[in-house]
Design a protein around this motif. Sequence first.
Motif, PDB file in Angstrom:
ATOM      1  N   ALA A   1      73.872-105.611  43.095  1.00 51.96           N
ATOM      2  CA  ALA A   1      74.354-106.012  44.410  1.00 51.96           C
ATOM      3  C   ALA A   1      75.595-106.890  44.275  1.00 51.96           C
ATOM      4  CB  ALA A   1      73.259-106.758  45.158  1.00 51.96           C
ATOM      5  N   ARG A   2      76.629-106.607  45.064  1.00 49.03           N
ATOM      6  CA  ARG A   2      77.815-107.437  45.069  1.00 49.03           C
ATOM      7  C   ARG A   2      77.549-108.645  45.963  1.00 49.03           C
ATOM      8  NH1 ARG A   2      81.636-104.496  47.751  1.00 49.03           N
ATOM      9  NH2 ARG A   2      83.283-105.888  47.059  1.00 49.03           N
ATOM     10  N   GLN A   3      78.083-109.778  45.585  1.00 51.59           N
ATOM     11  CA  GLN A   3      77.787-111.036  46.262  1.00 51.59           C
ATOM     12  C   GLN A   3      78.647-111.209  47.496  1.00 51.59           C
ATOM     13  OE1 GLN A   3      78.210-114.467  43.791  1.00 51.59           O
ATOM     14  NE2 GLN A   3      77.294-115.870  45.276  1.00 51.59           N
ATOM     15  N   VAL A   4      77.996-111.539  48.600  1.00 54.44           N
ATOM     16  CA  VAL A   4      78.693-111.861  49.843  1.00 54.44           C
ATOM     17  C   VAL A   4      79.056-113.336  49.825  1.00 54.44           C
ATOM     18  CG1 VAL A   4      78.487-112.007  52.351  1.00 54.44           C
ATOM     19  CG2 VAL A   4      77.484-110.070  51.130  1.00 54.44           C
TER      20      VAL A   4
ATOM     21  N   GLN B   1      93.022-113.169  54.612  1.00 56.61           N
ATOM     22  CA  GLN B   1      92.989-112.302  53.440  1.00 56.61           C
ATOM     23  C   GLN B   1      92.217-111.020  53.731  1.00 56.61           C
ATOM     24  OE1 GLN B   1      90.645-113.811  50.215  1.00 56.61           O
ATOM     25  NE2 GLN B   1      91.490-112.406  48.698  1.00 56.61           N
ATOM     26  N   ALA B   2      91.033-111.146  54.328  1.00 54.12           N
ATOM     27  CA  ALA B   2      90.221-109.981  54.641  1.00 54.12           C
ATOM     28  C   ALA B   2      90.938-109.075  55.630  1.00 54.12           C
ATOM     29  CB  ALA B   2      88.871-110.420  55.207  1.00 54.12           C
TER      30      ALA B   2
ATOM     31  N   ALA C   1      84.422-112.119  47.192  1.00 53.63           N
ATOM     32  CA  ALA C   1      85.435-113.146  46.947  1.00 53.63           C
ATOM     33  C   ALA C   1      86.847-112.590  46.977  1.00 53.63           C
ATOM     34  CB  ALA C   1      85.162-113.816  45.605  1.00 53.63           C
ATOM     35  N   ALA C   2      87.007-111.292  46.752  1.00 56.10           N
ATOM     36  CA  ALA C   2      88.336-110.676  46.769  1.00 56.10           C
ATOM     37  C   ALA C   2      88.751-110.232  48.166  1.00 56.10           C
ATOM     38  CB  ALA C   2      88.371-109.482  45.812  1.00 56.10           C
ATOM     39  N   GLY C   3      87.898-110.483  49.159  1.00 59.77           N
ATOM     40  CA  GLY C   3      88.223-110.073  50.523  1.00 59.77           C
ATOM     41  C   GLY C   3      87.987-108.598  50.766  1.00 59.77           C
ATOM     42  N   LEU C   4      87.106-107.967  49.968  1.00 59.33           N
ATOM     43  CA  LEU C   4      86.765-106.557  50.132  1.00 59.33           C
ATOM     44  C   LEU C   4      85.365-106.438  50.704  1.00 59.33           C
ATOM     45  CD1 LEU C   4      88.130-105.135  46.759  1.00 59.33           C
ATOM     46  CD2 LEU C   4      89.151-104.910  49.031  1.00 59.33           C
ATOM     47  N   PRO C   5      85.134-105.470  51.585  1.00 62.14           N
ATOM     48  CA  PRO C   5      83.816-105.345  52.199  1.00 62.14           C
ATOM     49  C   PRO C   5      82.703-105.092  51.179  1.00 62.14           C
ATOM     50  CG  PRO C   5      85.427-104.121  53.480  1.00 62.14           C
ATOM     51  CD  PRO C   5      86.112-104.549  52.214  1.00 62.14           C
TER      52      PRO C   5
ATOM     53  N   ALA D   1      93.922-101.596  43.504  1.00 62.10           N
ATOM     54  CA  ALA D   1      95.135-101.120  44.152  1.00 62.10           C
ATOM     55  C   ALA D   1      96.079-100.515  43.118  1.00 62.10           C
ATOM     56  CB  ALA D   1      95.822-102.269  44.879  1.00 62.10           C
ATOM     57  N   GLY D   2      96.878 -99.550  43.557  1.00 60.98           N
ATOM     58  CA  GLY D   2      97.871 -98.927  42.692  1.00 60.98           C
ATOM     59  C   GLY D   2      99.204 -98.878  43.408  1.00 60.98           C
ATOM     60  N   PRO D   3     100.224 -98.292  42.793  1.00 53.85           N
ATOM     61  CA  PRO D   3     101.535 -98.192  43.436  1.00 53.85           C
ATOM     62  C   PRO D   3     101.438 -97.475  44.783  1.00 53.85           C
ATOM     63  CG  PRO D   3     101.678 -97.621  41.115  1.00 53.85           C
ATOM     64  CD  PRO D   3     100.218 -97.728  41.430  1.00 53.85           C
ATOM     65  N   GLY D   4     101.751 -98.176  45.841  1.00 58.84           N
ATOM     66  CA  GLY D   4     101.711 -97.589  47.173  1.00 58.84           C
ATOM     67  C   GLY D   4     100.324 -97.281  47.677  1.00 58.84           C
ATOM     68  N   ARG D   5      99.297 -97.854  47.041  1.00 58.07           N
ATOM     69  CA  ARG D   5      97.927 -97.551  47.447  1.00 58.07           C
ATOM     70  C   ARG D   5      97.086 -98.818  47.475  1.00 58.07           C
ATOM     71  NH1 ARG D   5      93.944 -94.138  43.661  1.00 58.07           N
ATOM     72  NH2 ARG D   5      93.468 -96.237  42.910  1.00 58.07           N
ATOM     73  N   PRO D   6      96.332 -99.065  48.557  1.00 57.35           N
ATOM     74  CA  PRO D   6      95.468-100.247  48.599  1.00 57.35           C
ATOM     75  C   PRO D   6      94.197-100.014  47.786  1.00 57.35           C
ATOM     76  CG  PRO D   6      95.152 -98.953  50.579  1.00 57.35           C
ATOM     77  CD  PRO D   6      96.267 -98.278  49.799  1.00 57.35           C
ATOM     78  N   GLN D   7      93.410-101.050  47.635  1.00 57.33           N
ATOM     79  CA  GLN D   7      92.085-100.890  47.045  1.00 57.33           C
ATOM     80  C   GLN D   7      91.244 -99.980  47.948  1.00 57.33           C
ATOM     81  OE1 GLN D   7      92.195-105.020  47.394  1.00 57.33           O
ATOM     82  NE2 GLN D   7      91.591-105.450  45.285  1.00 57.33           N
TER      83      GLN D   7
END
Length: 210
Positions: A27-30, A37-38, A156-160, A178-184
Amino acid sequence: MSGRLVRSAALSAWMVLALAACVAQPARQVVPVAPAQAQANDTRRGAVVAWDLSGRIAVSNGDRGGSGRIDWQQRAGGYTISLGAPVTRQSWRLSGDELGARLEGIAGGPREGADVEELLLSATGWNIPVRAMQNWVRGVGGAVHEYGPTKLAYDAAGLPVKLEQAGWSVEYQDWYPAGPGRPQLPKRIVARNGKASVKLVVDEWGLAPQ
């Protein structure tokens, strides 16, 4: 055996092998996160309206389920979703836009309908919120006027970590950087509503000109 049971059995037969990697993940931590940021992350993902993904999907309605390969092409409101089983070489194709949908590869020939979810449920027995998932697979909520408010929890990274909307709970177990021209973008997704569940492992994202 009824026509629906025949169709459901056929669908389950070819959706059987490909989701071995979709196992339980830690489980990822909330955590509390800065709203700015989010919101910035959400906005970048929300701006991606023309994309392709390929991967593996598993669908369950509690008493039956199956898995297979998925290729999804999205162009603004229009989509083409193809599913296939390598062993049986059977395939299934769903295409449509805001005006209606067409389902191919099922017993009795293609079907069409104005409501893609009703079409899919009547033809296969699967409860899949296709239109909302156009947004959920990118980690953003669907239109409020259609699906109601969205509740999001972030890491913590502002990702759901989790998205709740329209009675569904969507967990984001892993993300691509994230990559060139692409978000996470999400890598592993599990959506649940009661006994219904959809699990998706994205092997590859492709972004078309926005």
